[in-house]
Design a protein around this motif. Structure first.
Motif, mmCIF file in Angstrom:
data_model
loop_
_atom_site.group_PDB
_atom_site.id
_atom_site.type_symbol
_atom_site.label_atom_id
_atom_site.label_comp_id
_atom_site.label_asym_id
_atom_site.label_seq_id
_atom_site.Cartn_x
_atom_site.Cartn_y
_atom_site.Cartn_z
ATOM 1 N N ARG A 120 0.816 -1.224 0.000
ATOM 2 C CA ARG A 120 0.000 0.000 0.000
ATOM 3 C C ARG A 120 0.851 1.277 0.000
ATOM 4 O O ARG A 120 0.476 2.275 -0.596
ATOM 5 C CB ARG A 120 -0.921 -0.031 1.222
ATOM 6 N N ASP A 121 1.999 1.218 0.650
ATOM 7 C CA ASP A 121 2.844 2.419 0.796
ATOM 8 C C ASP A 121 3.661 2.750 -0.453
ATOM 9 O O ASP A 121 4.346 3.764 -0.469
ATOM 10 C CB ASP A 121 3.851 2.204 1.938
ATOM 11 N N TYR A 122 3.637 1.878 -1.457
ATOM 12 C CA TYR A 122 4.545 2.062 -2.597
ATOM 13 C C TYR A 122 3.817 2.541 -3.852
ATOM 14 O O TYR A 122 2.622 2.342 -4.007
ATOM 15 C CB TYR A 122 5.295 0.753 -2.872
ATOM 16 N N ASP A 123 4.615 3.192 -4.749
ATOM 17 C CA ASP A 123 4.046 3.707 -6.004
ATOM 18 C C ASP A 123 4.076 2.652 -7.100
ATOM 19 O O ASP A 123 3.135 2.520 -7.879
ATOM 20 C CB ASP A 123 4.861 4.911 -6.506
ATOM 21 N N ILE A 124 5.202 1.943 -7.199
ATOM 22 C CA ILE A 124 5.416 0.964 -8.273
ATOM 23 C C ILE A 124 5.898 -0.335 -7.640
ATOM 24 O O ILE A 124 6.703 -0.312 -6.706
ATOM 25 C CB ILE A 124 6.515 1.446 -9.266
ATOM 26 N N LEU A 125 5.415 -1.445 -8.173
ATOM 27 C CA LEU A 125 5.813 -2.756 -7.651
ATOM 28 C C LEU A 125 6.562 -3.535 -8.732
ATOM 29 O O LEU A 125 6.221 -3.439 -9.915
ATOM 30 C CB LEU A 125 4.577 -3.562 -7.239
ATOM 31 N N LEU A 126 7.552 -4.315 -8.286
ATOM 32 C CA LEU A 126 8.272 -5.217 -9.191
ATOM 33 C C LEU A 126 8.072 -6.635 -8.695
ATOM 34 O O LEU A 126 8.226 -6.888 -7.492
ATOM 35 C CB LEU A 126 9.782 -4.923 -9.169
ATOM 36 N N ASP A 127 7.751 -7.558 -9.597
ATOM 37 C CA ASP A 127 7.672 -8.956 -9.210
ATOM 38 C C ASP A 127 8.855 -9.706 -9.787
ATOM 39 O O ASP A 127 8.987 -9.830 -11.003
ATOM 40 C CB ASP A 127 6.356 -9.584 -9.704
ATOM 41 N N GLY A 128 9.717 -10.180 -8.892
ATOM 42 C CA GLY A 128 10.838 -11.016 -9.305
ATOM 43 C C GLY A 128 10.813 -12.296 -8.490
ATOM 44 O O GLY A 128 11.855 -12.822 -8.122
ATOM 45 N N SER A 129 9.598 -12.766 -8.185
ATOM 46 C CA SER A 129 9.479 -13.943 -7.323
ATOM 47 C C SER A 129 9.721 -15.205 -8.134
ATOM 48 O O SER A 129 9.750 -15.185 -9.355
ATOM 49 C CB SER A 129 8.107 -13.979 -6.644
ATOM 50 N N ASP A 130 9.889 -16.304 -7.422
ATOM 51 C CA ASP A 130 10.333 -17.523 -8.091
ATOM 52 C C ASP A 130 9.324 -18.660 -7.981
ATOM 53 O O ASP A 130 9.673 -19.818 -8.088
ATOM 54 C CB ASP A 130 11.685 -17.962 -7.516
ATOM 55 N N ASN A 131 8.069 -18.313 -7.725
ATOM 56 C CA ASN A 131 7.065 -19.382 -7.666
ATOM 57 C C ASN A 131 5.698 -18.822 -8.045
ATOM 58 O O ASN A 131 5.419 -17.634 -7.878
ATOM 59 C CB ASN A 131 7.034 -20.016 -6.275
ATOM 60 N N PHE A 132 4.852 -19.711 -8.563
ATOM 61 C CA PHE A 132 3.556 -19.264 -9.084
ATOM 62 C C PHE A 132 2.580 -18.781 -8.005
ATOM 63 O O PHE A 132 1.919 -17.771 -8.205
ATOM 64 C CB PHE A 132 2.936 -20.354 -9.962
ATOM 65 N N PRO A 133 2.475 -19.479 -6.866
ATOM 66 C CA PRO A 133 1.538 -18.965 -5.855
ATOM 67 C C PRO A 133 1.811 -17.504 -5.488
ATOM 68 O O PRO A 133 0.884 -16.697 -5.359
ATOM 69 C CB PRO A 133 1.773 -19.902 -4.662
ATOM 70 N N THR A 134 3.077 -17.148 -5.341
ATOM 71 C CA THR A 134 3.420 -15.764 -4.984
ATOM 72 C C THR A 134 3.110 -14.811 -6.136
ATOM 73 O O THR A 134 2.665 -13.686 -5.916
ATOM 74 C CB THR A 134 4.905 -15.669 -4.586
ATOM 75 N N ARG A 135 3.321 -15.258 -7.366
ATOM 76 C CA ARG A 135 3.018 -14.398 -8.522
ATOM 77 C C ARG A 135 1.527 -14.072 -8.595
ATOM 78 O O ARG A 135 1.144 -12.940 -8.885
ATOM 79 C CB ARG A 135 3.471 -15.066 -9.829
ATOM 80 N N TYR A 136 0.684 -15.083 -8.329
ATOM 81 C CA TYR A 136 -0.763 -14.828 -8.345
ATOM 82 C C TYR A 136 -1.172 -13.935 -7.176
ATOM 83 O O TYR A 136 -2.001 -13.037 -7.324
ATOM 84 C CB TYR A 136 -1.545 -16.155 -8.360
ATOM 85 N N LEU A 137 -0.559 -14.179 -6.031
ATOM 86 C CA LEU A 137 -0.863 -13.363 -4.845
ATOM 87 C C LEU A 137 -0.520 -11.898 -5.114
ATOM 88 O O LEU A 137 -1.302 -10.988 -4.825
ATOM 89 C CB LEU A 137 -0.062 -13.895 -3.645
#
Lengths: 273, 66
Positions: A120-137
């Motif tokens: 919530r506190d951020y302007d832009i998010l980057l996803d560099g995660s390494d698993n699908f459950p986290t990517r969907y979350l």
């Protein structure tokens, strides 16, 4: 608005002389808050360039510790860091690179209970995660919080990069891939390997897109997917539309709150990979 | 009529939907996205999307590593 110090004028001089950035753009960067999910293969180079660029606040979430097998691609971590929490190792490098950056670390895995509050506190998010459950979350949380998400992923010699802005009428992750793949269908990096330098290619492109989003310059990857093949050294950019039946971001949405996908053995292996 | 799938030429006898094409190719549409002429086709439209002569189709595999 803050004034530049003499040191900042020198540090950011190559940005400031660019008409597309200028003093105004550099100030936007210094005032920007960027969150990076994962301090691994993609997060490492992305974080280094975001820090070097003078992004004023950088949040990093990763619950893992540095492993020797990470060092082939996770360049923000060095050999003496093996065994340390990744967020601690990454924060130390960022602070050494650029003391202008305020680093906030989350030494934990993101869950349905903590993710929305954190991003919530951020302007832009980057996803560099390494698993699908986290990517969907992350995708779902970004949609609910109306945040722009620059998503990168890689496998063997292939990389994919896109920007999710479903709140502005563009596609989300589920418009391309509505559900996680069934366990075992997509092999893990640990099982199948990944070219280390590929992490640099995709991670740096993520940083580039995040910086462009902050500055509001150029063409966004919203509505587009960039597909990279390192063996052929080919970049292909394809159009992506919102799926009119997207389970998350369409008018026919059925997902109204965050869902947690179980990590299968394969996905666990991929996470460690 | 000729189409191209993942860079290889393929002959189909008539215009068919993307769903039919995937079935013919024995591809279960999970963990993939399908691109027709440089545009990803939303999954909910596979049954309506008609594949025409000269179409270039690429099966994009989902990648999740980071």
């Amino acid at each position: 608005m803050m004034e530049f110090t003499e040191e900042q004028l020198e540090r950011y001089s190559r940005h400031i002389i660019l008409p597309e950035v200028g003093g105004k753009g550099q100030k936007k960067l210094l005032e920007a808050k960027v969150f990076c999910l994962g301090a691994g293969g993609l997060g490492s180079p992305a974080l280094m360039y975001l820090a070097a660029a003078g992004v004023g606040t950088i949040g990093i979430a990763d619950g893992d510790c540095v492993d020797l097998s990470n060092l082939q691609r996770q360049i923000i971590h060095f050999t003496p860091d093996v065994g340390r929490p990744k967020v601690e190792s990454a924060a130390e490098k960022i602070r050494a690179l650029n003391p202008d950056v305020k680093v906030i670390t989350y030494n934990e895995r993101l869950t349905a209970d903590n993710v929305r509050e954190i991003i919530r506190d951020y302007d832009i998010l980057l996803d560099g995660s390494d698993n699908f459950p986290t990517r969907y979350l992350m995708n779902d949380a970004a949609y609910f919080e109306k945040k722009t998400l620059v998503s990168g992923s890689m496998f063997r010699f292939d990389g994919q990069l896109t920007t999710f802005k479903p709140h502005e009428g563009y596609h989300c992750y589920r418009c391309i891939y509505p559900e996680p793949p069934p366990p075992g269908l997509v092999p893990s990096c640990q099982e199948a390997g990944v070219l280390g330098a590929l992490a640099g290619t995709i991670g740096v492109l993520q940083a580039t897109e995040a910086i462009k989003e902050i500055l509001g310059i150029g063409e966004s990857l919203a509505g587009q997917l960039l597909i990279f093949d390192a063996l052929r050294m080919s970049f292909r950019k394809v159009k992506v539309r919102k799926d009119p039946e997207c389970p998350l971001c369409s008018e026919k949405a059925v997902i109204k709150e965050l869902v947690t996908y179980e990590e299968s053995c394969e996905l666990m292996a991929q996470r460690r990979g | 009529m000729k189409i191209k799938v993942n860079g290889k030429e393929m002959d189909i006898d008539r215009e068919i939907t993307l769903s039919d094409l995937l079935e013919r190719l024995d591809i279960i549409p999970r963990g993939i996205a399908v691109e027709v002429n440089r545009e990803i086709v939303p999954k909910s439209l596979y049954g309506e999307k008609v594949i025409k002569a000269g179409d270039i189709i690429e099966i994009v595999r989902m990648v999740g590593g980071g």
